[in-house]
Design a protein around this motif. Structure first.
Motif: not given
Length: 387
Positions: A64-69, A115-127
Protein backbone atom coordinates in the motif's frame (compact mmCIF):
# COMPACT_ATOMS: atom_id res chain seq x y z
CA UNK A 1 5.81 9.76 -20.02
CA UNK A 2 2.53 10.46 -18.26
CA UNK A 3 1.05 7.81 -15.97
CA UNK A 4 -1.64 7.46 -13.31
CA UNK A 5 0.19 6.46 -10.14
CA UNK A 6 -1.49 5.13 -6.98
CA UNK A 7 0.04 5.59 -3.53
CA UNK A 8 -1.86 4.74 -0.34
CA UNK A 9 -5.10 4.42 -2.39
CA UNK A 10 -4.74 7.91 -3.95
CA UNK A 11 -4.20 8.49 -7.66
CA UNK A 12 -2.19 11.27 -9.27
CA UNK A 13 -1.00 11.82 -12.83
CA UNK A 14 2.79 12.03 -12.84
CA UNK A 15 5.56 12.48 -15.39
CA UNK A 16 7.75 9.40 -15.17
CA UNK A 17 10.91 8.45 -17.09
CA UNK A 18 10.21 6.56 -20.29
CA UNK A 19 10.52 2.84 -19.49
CA UNK A 20 13.55 1.07 -20.89
CA UNK A 21 12.95 -2.49 -22.14
CA UNK A 22 15.36 -5.05 -20.72
CA UNK A 23 16.67 -8.19 -22.29
CA UNK A 24 13.95 -9.99 -24.25
CA UNK A 25 11.47 -7.18 -23.65
CA UNK A 26 9.45 -4.82 -25.83
CA UNK A 27 8.35 -1.24 -25.23
CA UNK A 28 4.82 -0.57 -26.45
CA UNK A 29 2.69 2.55 -26.53
CA UNK A 30 -0.60 1.93 -24.73
CA UNK A 31 -3.76 2.34 -26.82
CA UNK A 32 -6.30 1.18 -24.23
CA UNK A 33 -6.15 -0.39 -20.78
CA UNK A 34 -9.08 -1.90 -18.93
CA UNK A 35 -9.78 -1.38 -15.24
CA UNK A 36 -10.04 -4.78 -13.59
CA UNK A 37 -11.66 -5.84 -10.35
CA UNK A 38 -8.19 -6.94 -9.28
CA UNK A 39 -7.08 -3.33 -9.62
CA UNK A 40 -9.90 -2.20 -7.35
CA UNK A 41 -8.86 -4.82 -4.80
CA UNK A 42 -5.15 -3.95 -5.10
CA UNK A 43 -5.85 -0.28 -4.51
CA UNK A 44 -7.55 -0.82 -1.16
CA UNK A 45 -6.31 -4.24 0.00
CA UNK A 46 -2.75 -4.35 -1.34
CA UNK A 47 -1.13 -5.52 1.89
CA UNK A 48 -3.64 -8.35 2.42
CA UNK A 49 -3.17 -9.55 -1.14
CA UNK A 50 0.61 -9.24 -0.85
CA UNK A 51 0.62 -11.35 2.32
CA UNK A 52 -1.49 -13.98 0.56
CA UNK A 53 0.85 -13.88 -2.44
CA UNK A 54 3.88 -14.44 -0.20
CA UNK A 55 2.13 -17.42 1.41
CA UNK A 56 1.62 -18.95 -2.05
CA UNK A 57 5.18 -18.30 -3.23
CA UNK A 58 5.14 -14.88 -4.96
CA UNK A 59 7.11 -12.15 -3.18
CA UNK A 60 6.72 -9.12 -5.43
CA UNK A 61 3.09 -8.03 -5.12
CA UNK A 62 2.65 -4.31 -4.49
CA UNK A 63 2.29 -2.86 -0.98
CA UNK A 64 0.00 0.00 0.00
CA UNK A 65 2.80 2.47 0.74
CA UNK A 66 4.48 1.95 -2.63
CA UNK A 67 3.83 4.07 -5.71
CA UNK A 68 2.56 1.81 -8.48
CA UNK A 69 1.24 2.18 -12.03
CA UNK A 70 -1.70 -0.22 -12.17
CA UNK A 71 -3.22 -1.76 -15.31
CA UNK A 72 -2.80 -5.22 -16.81
CA UNK A 73 -5.56 -5.39 -19.48
CA UNK A 74 -3.95 -3.45 -22.30
CA UNK A 75 -3.48 -3.21 -26.04
CA UNK A 76 -0.90 -1.07 -27.79
CA UNK A 77 1.68 -0.75 -30.56
CA UNK A 78 5.34 -1.71 -30.77
CA UNK A 79 7.78 1.16 -30.09
CA UNK A 80 11.19 -0.39 -29.41
CA UNK A 81 13.03 -3.54 -28.37
CA UNK A 82 15.49 -4.39 -25.64
CA UNK A 83 18.65 -6.45 -26.23
CA UNK A 84 18.34 -10.11 -27.16
CA UNK A 85 15.00 -9.73 -28.94
CA UNK A 86 14.11 -11.33 -32.24
CA UNK A 87 12.35 -8.10 -33.29
CA UNK A 88 9.42 -10.03 -34.73
CA UNK A 89 7.24 -7.01 -35.52
CA UNK A 90 7.98 -3.61 -36.98
CA UNK A 91 7.36 -0.41 -35.06
CA UNK A 92 3.68 0.52 -34.96
CA UNK A 93 2.39 -3.06 -35.10
CA UNK A 94 -0.72 -3.43 -32.88
CA UNK A 95 -0.10 -6.00 -30.16
CA UNK A 96 -1.37 -7.40 -26.87
CA UNK A 97 0.68 -9.20 -24.25
CA UNK A 98 0.28 -11.38 -21.21
CA UNK A 99 0.87 -9.03 -18.26
CA UNK A 100 4.00 -10.66 -16.91
CA UNK A 101 7.67 -9.84 -17.33
CA UNK A 102 10.85 -11.46 -16.13
CA UNK A 103 13.81 -9.65 -14.59
CA UNK A 104 16.56 -12.24 -14.52
CA UNK A 105 14.72 -15.34 -13.36
CA UNK A 106 12.17 -13.43 -11.29
CA UNK A 107 8.63 -13.06 -12.70
CA UNK A 108 6.72 -9.84 -12.02
CA UNK A 109 3.03 -9.16 -12.58
CA UNK A 110 2.67 -6.12 -14.82
CA UNK A 111 0.60 -3.44 -13.13
CA UNK A 112 0.73 -5.14 -9.73
CA UNK A 113 4.42 -4.75 -8.89
CA UNK A 114 6.76 -1.78 -8.47
CA UNK A 115 9.20 -3.60 -10.76
CA UNK A 116 6.65 -3.87 -13.60
CA UNK A 117 4.65 -0.63 -14.11
CA UNK A 118 1.32 -1.21 -15.83
CA UNK A 119 -0.91 0.15 -18.55
CA UNK A 120 -2.40 3.25 -16.89
CA UNK A 121 0.38 5.04 -18.74
CA UNK A 122 1.45 6.16 -22.17
CA UNK A 123 3.92 3.28 -22.47
CA UNK A 124 4.49 -0.13 -20.88
CA UNK A 125 7.20 -2.80 -21.05
CA UNK A 126 6.21 -6.38 -21.92
CA UNK A 127 8.03 -9.64 -22.61
CA UNK A 128 8.59 -10.34 -26.31
CA UNK A 129 7.88 -14.06 -25.84
CA UNK A 130 4.51 -13.18 -24.28
CA UNK A 131 3.52 -10.62 -26.95
CA UNK A 132 1.12 -11.32 -29.82
CA UNK A 133 0.15 -9.26 -32.87
CA UNK A 134 -3.50 -8.22 -33.08
CA UNK A 135 -5.12 -9.98 -36.07
CA UNK A 136 -7.89 -9.03 -38.49
CA UNK A 137 -7.85 -5.31 -37.70
CA UNK A 138 -9.39 -5.90 -34.26
CA UNK A 139 -9.98 -2.54 -32.58
CA UNK A 140 -7.78 -1.38 -29.72
CA UNK A 141 -10.83 -1.33 -27.43
CA UNK A 142 -11.73 -4.94 -28.11
CA UNK A 143 -8.10 -6.12 -28.12
CA UNK A 144 -7.67 -4.69 -24.61
CA UNK A 145 -10.33 -7.10 -23.40
CA UNK A 146 -8.25 -10.13 -24.40
CA UNK A 147 -6.93 -10.48 -20.84
CA UNK A 148 -10.24 -10.50 -18.92
CA UNK A 149 -11.91 -12.62 -21.60
CA UNK A 150 -9.02 -15.10 -21.32
CA UNK A 151 -9.75 -15.37 -17.59
CA UNK A 152 -13.32 -16.28 -18.48
CA UNK A 153 -12.24 -18.70 -21.21
CA UNK A 154 -9.97 -20.49 -18.72
CA UNK A 155 -12.87 -20.75 -16.25
CA UNK A 156 -15.19 -22.16 -18.94
CA UNK A 157 -12.56 -24.68 -20.03
CA UNK A 158 -11.94 -25.77 -16.45
CA UNK A 159 -15.70 -26.06 -15.99
CA UNK A 160 -15.86 -28.69 -18.76
CA UNK A 161 -19.42 -27.72 -19.66
CA UNK A 162 -21.13 -29.96 -22.16
CA UNK A 163 -23.15 -28.15 -24.83
CA UNK A 164 -26.29 -29.85 -23.57
CA UNK A 165 -25.66 -29.08 -19.91
CA UNK A 166 -27.16 -26.10 -18.14
CA UNK A 167 -24.65 -23.51 -16.98
CA UNK A 168 -25.52 -21.13 -14.15
CA UNK A 169 -23.65 -17.84 -13.74
CA UNK A 170 -24.12 -16.36 -10.28
CA UNK A 171 -23.12 -12.69 -10.39
CA UNK A 172 -23.07 -10.59 -13.56
CA UNK A 173 -20.25 -8.16 -12.92
CA UNK A 174 -17.48 -7.90 -15.55
CA UNK A 175 -16.14 -11.41 -14.99
CA UNK A 176 -19.62 -12.95 -14.89
CA UNK A 177 -20.51 -11.19 -18.14
CA UNK A 178 -17.28 -12.45 -19.71
CA UNK A 179 -18.07 -16.00 -18.58
CA UNK A 180 -21.54 -15.76 -20.15
CA UNK A 181 -19.99 -14.58 -23.42
CA UNK A 182 -17.47 -17.40 -23.44
CA UNK A 183 -20.06 -20.05 -22.56
CA UNK A 184 -22.11 -19.02 -25.58
CA UNK A 185 -18.97 -18.92 -27.75
CA UNK A 186 -18.30 -22.51 -26.62
CA UNK A 187 -21.75 -23.53 -27.85
CA UNK A 188 -23.44 -24.07 -24.47
CA UNK A 189 -27.12 -23.97 -25.28
CA UNK A 190 -28.59 -22.99 -21.91
CA UNK A 191 -27.03 -20.29 -19.73
CA UNK A 192 -28.95 -19.03 -16.69
CA UNK A 193 -27.62 -15.78 -15.19
CA UNK A 194 -28.50 -14.28 -11.82
CA UNK A 195 -27.85 -10.81 -10.39
CA UNK A 196 -29.67 -8.32 -8.16
CA UNK A 197 -28.74 -5.36 -10.40
CA UNK A 198 -31.20 -4.51 -13.22
CA UNK A 199 -28.36 -2.99 -15.26
CA UNK A 200 -26.22 -6.08 -14.94
CA UNK A 201 -29.14 -8.32 -15.85
CA UNK A 202 -29.62 -6.20 -18.96
CA UNK A 203 -25.93 -6.64 -19.85
CA UNK A 204 -26.19 -10.39 -19.19
CA UNK A 205 -28.92 -10.61 -21.80
CA UNK A 206 -26.78 -8.62 -24.23
CA UNK A 207 -23.93 -11.09 -23.64
CA UNK A 208 -26.16 -14.00 -24.62
CA UNK A 209 -27.65 -15.40 -21.41
CA UNK A 210 -30.75 -17.45 -22.26
CA UNK A 211 -32.48 -16.88 -18.92
CA UNK A 212 -31.79 -13.93 -16.60
CA UNK A 213 -33.26 -13.77 -13.10
CA UNK A 214 -33.40 -11.41 -10.15
CA UNK A 215 -32.57 -13.67 -7.18
CA UNK A 216 -34.60 -11.37 -4.92
CA UNK A 217 -37.79 -12.57 -6.63
CA UNK A 218 -36.91 -15.82 -8.44
CA UNK A 219 -34.60 -18.76 -7.82
CA UNK A 220 -32.11 -19.37 -10.64
CA UNK A 221 -32.29 -23.10 -9.91
CA UNK A 222 -35.97 -23.33 -10.88
CA UNK A 223 -35.67 -20.88 -13.80
CA UNK A 224 -33.81 -23.22 -16.13
CA UNK A 225 -36.04 -24.30 -19.03
CA UNK A 226 -34.55 -27.80 -18.99
CA UNK A 227 -35.55 -29.50 -15.76
CA UNK A 228 -33.00 -31.79 -14.15
CA UNK A 229 -33.88 -35.42 -13.52
CA UNK A 230 -31.87 -35.28 -10.30
CA UNK A 231 -33.01 -32.71 -7.77
CA UNK A 232 -32.15 -34.49 -4.53
CA UNK A 233 -30.23 -37.40 -3.05
CA UNK A 234 -33.38 -39.57 -3.23
CA UNK A 235 -33.33 -39.16 -7.03
CA UNK A 236 -29.76 -40.52 -7.16
CA UNK A 237 -30.73 -43.56 -5.11
CA UNK A 238 -33.81 -44.10 -7.25
CA UNK A 239 -31.71 -43.96 -10.39
CA UNK A 240 -29.48 -46.68 -8.97
CA UNK A 241 -32.50 -48.95 -8.34
CA UNK A 242 -33.96 -48.29 -11.79
CA UNK A 243 -30.65 -48.97 -13.54
CA UNK A 244 -30.01 -52.23 -11.72
CA UNK A 245 -33.53 -53.47 -12.34
CA UNK A 246 -33.13 -52.91 -16.09
CA UNK A 247 -29.70 -54.52 -16.23
CA UNK A 248 -30.80 -57.58 -14.23
CA UNK A 249 -33.56 -58.26 -16.76
CA UNK A 250 -30.89 -59.27 -19.30
CA UNK A 251 -29.89 -62.91 -18.72
CA UNK A 252 -26.20 -63.60 -18.09
CA UNK A 253 -25.26 -59.94 -18.50
CA UNK A 254 -22.12 -59.04 -16.53
CA UNK A 255 -23.80 -55.80 -15.46
CA UNK A 256 -20.71 -54.51 -13.68
CA UNK A 257 -19.00 -54.14 -17.07
CA UNK A 258 -21.70 -51.65 -18.02
CA UNK A 259 -20.79 -49.60 -14.97
CA UNK A 260 -17.07 -49.84 -15.77
CA UNK A 261 -17.73 -48.63 -19.32
CA UNK A 262 -19.81 -45.74 -17.99
CA UNK A 263 -16.97 -44.84 -15.61
CA UNK A 264 -14.42 -44.94 -18.45
CA UNK A 265 -16.58 -42.76 -20.69
CA UNK A 266 -17.61 -40.49 -17.80
CA UNK A 267 -21.17 -41.19 -18.91
CA UNK A 268 -22.90 -41.28 -15.58
CA UNK A 269 -25.52 -38.80 -14.36
CA UNK A 270 -24.31 -35.22 -14.03
CA UNK A 271 -25.71 -32.02 -12.68
CA UNK A 272 -25.24 -28.48 -14.02
CA UNK A 273 -22.04 -26.43 -13.98
CA UNK A 274 -22.23 -23.35 -11.77
CA UNK A 275 -19.90 -20.37 -12.03
CA UNK A 276 -19.58 -18.35 -8.83
CA UNK A 277 -18.67 -14.84 -10.00
CA UNK A 278 -19.54 -12.76 -6.93
CA UNK A 279 -16.60 -13.20 -4.58
CA UNK A 280 -18.17 -12.26 -1.24
CA UNK A 281 -18.45 -14.35 1.92
CA UNK A 282 -21.43 -16.67 2.08
CA UNK A 283 -21.98 -17.17 -1.65
CA UNK A 284 -20.23 -20.54 -1.87
CA UNK A 285 -22.27 -21.82 1.07
CA UNK A 286 -25.50 -20.57 -0.53
CA UNK A 287 -24.64 -22.33 -3.77
CA UNK A 288 -23.72 -25.62 -2.10
CA UNK A 289 -26.99 -25.54 -0.14
CA UNK A 290 -29.24 -24.77 -3.10
CA UNK A 291 -27.50 -26.45 -6.05
CA UNK A 292 -28.67 -29.84 -7.37
CA UNK A 293 -26.63 -32.95 -6.56
CA UNK A 294 -23.67 -33.82 -8.79
CA UNK A 295 -23.15 -30.17 -9.72
CA UNK A 296 -19.72 -28.78 -10.54
CA UNK A 297 -19.08 -25.39 -8.93
CA UNK A 298 -16.35 -23.25 -10.50
CA UNK A 299 -15.26 -20.41 -8.22
CA UNK A 300 -14.18 -17.44 -10.34
CA UNK A 301 -15.04 -14.58 -7.99
CA UNK A 302 -12.18 -13.50 -5.71
CA UNK A 303 -13.25 -13.37 -2.07
CA UNK A 304 -10.61 -11.64 0.06
CA UNK A 305 -12.24 -12.46 3.40
CA UNK A 306 -12.26 -15.71 5.34
CA UNK A 307 -15.35 -17.66 4.33
CA UNK A 308 -17.29 -20.62 5.73
CA UNK A 309 -19.33 -23.41 4.21
CA UNK A 310 -20.62 -26.80 5.31
CA UNK A 311 -18.52 -29.58 3.75
CA UNK A 312 -21.10 -32.25 4.64
CA UNK A 313 -23.63 -30.52 2.39
CA UNK A 314 -21.28 -30.77 -0.59
CA UNK A 315 -20.32 -34.34 0.36
CA UNK A 316 -23.91 -35.57 0.59
CA UNK A 317 -24.66 -34.07 -2.81
CA UNK A 318 -21.25 -35.11 -4.21
CA UNK A 319 -20.67 -31.61 -5.50
CA UNK A 320 -17.34 -30.88 -7.18
CA UNK A 321 -15.75 -27.57 -6.13
CA UNK A 322 -13.08 -26.02 -8.36
CA UNK A 323 -11.14 -22.78 -7.97
CA UNK A 324 -9.66 -21.05 -11.02
CA UNK A 325 -7.15 -18.26 -11.62
CA UNK A 326 -5.75 -16.66 -14.75
CA UNK A 327 -5.03 -18.53 -18.00
CA UNK A 328 -2.13 -19.94 -19.95
CA UNK A 329 -0.52 -18.44 -23.09
CA UNK A 330 -2.47 -20.78 -25.37
CA UNK A 331 -5.79 -19.70 -23.84
CA UNK A 332 -4.74 -16.05 -24.15
CA UNK A 333 -3.91 -16.51 -27.85
CA UNK A 334 -7.12 -18.41 -28.56
CA UNK A 335 -9.16 -15.70 -26.84
CA UNK A 336 -7.51 -13.00 -28.94
CA UNK A 337 -8.41 -14.87 -32.12
CA UNK A 338 -11.96 -15.57 -30.95
CA UNK A 339 -12.38 -11.81 -30.52
CA UNK A 340 -10.77 -11.05 -33.87
CA UNK A 341 -12.87 -13.64 -35.72
CA UNK A 342 -16.13 -12.37 -34.24
CA UNK A 343 -16.85 -15.56 -32.29
CA UNK A 344 -17.36 -13.52 -29.15
CA UNK A 345 -18.46 -9.89 -28.87
CA UNK A 346 -17.00 -7.98 -25.88
CA UNK A 347 -18.83 -4.76 -26.71
CA UNK A 348 -21.58 -5.11 -24.06
CA UNK A 349 -18.93 -5.10 -21.35
CA UNK A 350 -17.46 -1.72 -22.33
CA UNK A 351 -19.49 1.02 -20.68
CA UNK A 352 -17.08 3.97 -20.55
CA UNK A 353 -13.66 5.45 -21.31
CA UNK A 354 -11.49 7.93 -19.40
CA UNK A 355 -8.09 9.51 -19.78
CA UNK A 356 -5.31 9.22 -17.21
CA UNK A 357 -6.74 12.13 -15.24
CA UNK A 358 -10.05 10.29 -14.92
CA UNK A 359 -8.78 7.05 -13.41
CA UNK A 360 -9.80 7.90 -9.85
CA UNK A 361 -13.28 8.94 -11.01
CA UNK A 362 -13.53 5.69 -12.95
CA UNK A 363 -12.69 3.65 -9.85
CA UNK A 364 -15.44 5.49 -7.98
CA UNK A 365 -17.95 4.94 -10.80
CA UNK A 366 -17.19 1.21 -10.86
CA UNK A 367 -18.48 0.99 -7.30
CA UNK A 368 -22.02 1.45 -8.63
CA UNK A 369 -23.24 -1.65 -10.52
CA UNK A 370 -26.04 0.37 -12.12
CA UNK A 371 -23.55 2.59 -13.94
CA UNK A 372 -20.65 0.61 -15.35
CA UNK A 373 -19.18 -2.81 -16.06
CA UNK A 374 -15.82 -2.26 -17.79
CA UNK A 375 -14.17 1.16 -18.09
CA UNK A 376 -11.18 1.58 -20.39
CA UNK A 377 -8.31 4.02 -19.95
CA UNK A 378 -7.18 5.87 -23.09
CA UNK A 379 -3.89 7.66 -22.32
CA UNK A 380 -4.49 10.11 -25.16
CA UNK A 381 -7.95 11.13 -23.87
CA UNK A 382 -8.69 14.19 -21.75
CA UNK A 383 -11.93 12.72 -20.35
CA UNK A 384 -12.06 12.94 -16.54
CA UNK A 385 -15.42 11.16 -16.20
CA UNK A 386 -16.35 7.91 -18.00
CA UNK A 387 -17.86 8.60 -21.43
Amino acid sequence: MRAAVVTDTKFEVADLPTPSPGRGQVLISVSRCGICGSDLHARTHADEIADLAVATGYDHFMRSGQSVVLGHEFSGAVVDYGPGCRRRWKAGTPVVALPIVRHGKQPHLVGLSTAAPGGYAEQVVVQESMTMPVPNGLSAEHAALTEPMAVAWHAVRRGKVGKGQTAFVIGCGPIGLAVISMLKAAGVRTVVASDFSPRRRELATACGADVVVDPATESPWTAAPKKSRINGVTDILGLGFDTMERLRRVPNLPWWYVFRLAHTLNAGPAGPVIFECVGVPGIIDQILTAAPPLSRVVVVGVCMQIDRFQPAMAINKEIELRFVLGYDPGEFRDTLHMLAEGKVDPMPLITGTVGLSGVENAFTALGNPEQHAKILVDPSSSAVTPV
